[in-house]
Design a protein around this motif. Structure first.
Motif, mmCIF file in Angstrom:
data_model
loop_
_atom_site.group_PDB
_atom_site.id
_atom_site.type_symbol
_atom_site.label_atom_id
_atom_site.label_comp_id
_atom_site.label_asym_id
_atom_site.label_seq_id
_atom_site.Cartn_x
_atom_site.Cartn_y
_atom_site.Cartn_z
ATOM 1 N N ASP A 1 -6.238 -1.589 -4.638
ATOM 2 C CA ASP A 1 -5.611 -2.170 -3.453
ATOM 3 C C ASP A 1 -6.630 -3.094 -2.776
ATOM 4 O O ASP A 1 -7.559 -2.620 -2.134
ATOM 5 C CB ASP A 1 -5.186 -1.042 -2.503
ATOM 6 C CG ASP A 1 -4.210 -1.525 -1.430
ATOM 7 O OD1 ASP A 1 -4.054 -2.746 -1.277
ATOM 8 O OD2 ASP A 1 -3.621 -0.671 -0.742
ATOM 9 N N GLN B 1 -7.821 0.337 -0.020
ATOM 10 C CA GLN B 1 -8.026 -0.876 0.756
ATOM 11 C C GLN B 1 -9.162 -0.676 1.770
ATOM 12 O O GLN B 1 -9.927 -1.575 2.026
ATOM 13 C CB GLN B 1 -6.711 -1.181 1.485
ATOM 14 C CG GLN B 1 -6.628 -2.551 2.077
ATOM 15 C CD GLN B 1 -5.191 -2.869 2.508
ATOM 16 O OE1 GLN B 1 -4.319 -2.000 2.495
ATOM 17 N NE2 GLN B 1 -4.948 -4.097 2.879
ATOM 18 N N SER C 1 0.827 -1.214 0.000
ATOM 19 C CA SER C 1 0.000 0.000 0.000
ATOM 20 C C SER C 1 0.856 1.258 0.000
ATOM 21 O O SER C 1 0.584 2.208 -0.738
ATOM 22 C CB SER C 1 -0.937 0.018 1.211
ATOM 23 O OG SER C 1 -1.869 -1.026 1.130
HETATM 24 MG MG LIG Z 1 -2.060 -2.659 2.275
#
Ligand SMILES: [Mg+2]
Ligand SMILES: Nc1ncnc2c1ncn2[C@@H]1O[C@H](COP(=O)(O)OP(=O)(O)OP(=O)(O)O)[C@@H](O)[C@H]1O
Length: 358
Positions: A199, A117, A68
């Motif tokens: 993500d 995410q 990330s």
């Molecule tokens: Mg991540």
């Protein structure tokens, strides 16, 4: 998403990703460090990759490996007060690491977009879902309010929100977690971004919606030739969706190749461990997954040599102390950053690892 087609079978030539010449996104020697109370966290530690238009790059790696952070840095979404970024990020020839916030803001949402995410932090609680999808569209295309609203409804329909023309006026808290995730995907896709970073875009969703979302992303790519980065824990998703693959460990790429190459003949002991610990490819066998022993290293003081050596079952096969003292380099193109010889990587995988993976 359990059946596996031949990864990359219909794609361009099976090289290990784009070369720097045809790259749309080119990341060179990227270092990202966070200043914290405990010391400096080396979250990304000398990372390079290239991605061409029309291709999808999968990124896998355990939690905390820097997936990330790498991608948030590409978008310029790091806090400059405690983050040090070194290296080059070239998007369509434009250098982003030194670019100002204004320039980055123009690019975000339009030229590059991210499916985050965590959908809760990406949506504002104070504006309706429809407005959050419509606004970037209006801003980047100059569309009227009415047209932008229609576009928001269309996008909500595309990501599978029932009664989209009514739900468009809901606030995020009126959506379920899965619906928020889909709304965020709609937000990321609304301007047909040329670079889409996804993500873990489907982890919160059930299998049917997962397939729908991945189809949507693939459609975008077919229509607009966008470049896609797909971060996921699901190797089935990687096999079906990505062309190339980066395996990350402790802020570095430790293996790289086409998806087909890496899944058929993985070379790094860490990748072998990941394959045994992730949901099986094309498998509905309820076979227990085997976690990699030990834990990822502290990024405050990563071990010298190969960062994986404390957990590696094969460092004894390398003569001397090399795994503990000498950092293995990642070769250009297909390869793994590991001191085992090419022959050792091949025979160990085929004779010891593959039979266990089934
Ligand atoms: Mg991540
Ligand atoms: N703002 C920050 N300050 C300090 N450390 C940070 C910060 N952001 C991330 N980190 C650390 O950087 C490392 C990489 O984090 P990152 O979120 O990129 O992992 P990841 O690979 O995406 O993991 P996951 O699979 O859990 O999403 C972690 O050790 C994390 O704790």
């Amino acid at each position: 998403m359990t059946t596996v087609t031949q990864p990359g079978a219909a794609g361009p030539a099976p090289d290990a990703g784009a070369g720097p010449d045809d790259a749309f996104l080119s990341v060179r020697d990227l270092y990202v460090r966070f200043g914290t109370e405990d010391g400096v966290v080396k979250a990304v530690d000398g990372l390079s990759f290239d991605l061409a238009r029309g291709r999808t790059l999968g990124i896998v790696g355990e939690s905390g490996s820097g997936k990330s952070v790498t991608n948030l840095t590409v978008l310029g979404l790091h806090d400059p007060r405690n983050t040090e970024v070194k290296g080059e990020i070239l998007l369509d020839g434009q250098e982003l690491t030194g670019a100002g916030e204004r320039a980055l803001e123009r690019l975000r949402g339009n030229k590059m977009a991210m499916i985050f995410q965590d959908s809760l932090t990406a949506l504002s609680p104070y504006y309706t879902v429809g407005r959050q999808i419509a606004e970037p569209f209006r801003k980047h295309t100059g569309a009227s309010r009415r047209d932008a609203r229609l576009r928001a409804i269309e996008m909500l329909e595309k990501v599978g929100i029932p009664n989209a023309s009514l739900r468009v006026d809901d606030y995020p808290h009126q959506f379920s977690g899965g619906m928020r995730q889909r709304a965020m995907i709609a937000m990321a896709l609304v301007c047909d971004p040329e670079l889409l970073i996804a993500d873990e875009p489907t982890t919160a969703l059930d299998v049917t919606v997962q397939a729908q979302i991945l189809d949507l992303i693939k459609d975008l790519q077919q229509q607009t030739g966008s470049a896609i980065i797909l971060i996921t824990h699901d190797l089935g998703v990687v096999a079906n969706t990505a062309d190339d693959l980066l395996v990350m460990y402790a802020g570095r790429v430790i293996e790289r190749g086409t998806v087909r190459e890496v899944l058929r003949a993985p070379q790094h002991p860490y990748t072998w461990g990941l394959l045994g610990s992730m949901p099986r490819l094309a498998s509905n066998v309820a076979e227990p997954l085997t976690p990699i022993p030990g834990a990822p290293p502290s990024l405050l003081a990563p071990p010298p040599g190969c960062p994986f050596h404390p957990r590696c079952g094969f460092s004894g096969d390398v003569p001397g102390d090399r795994c503990r003292t000498e950092r293995p380099e990642l070769p250009a193109g297909r390869g793994a950053a590991c001191h085992l010889t090419a022959e050792q990587k091949r025979t160990t995988f085929t004779e010891q690892i593959k039979p266990r993976l089934g």
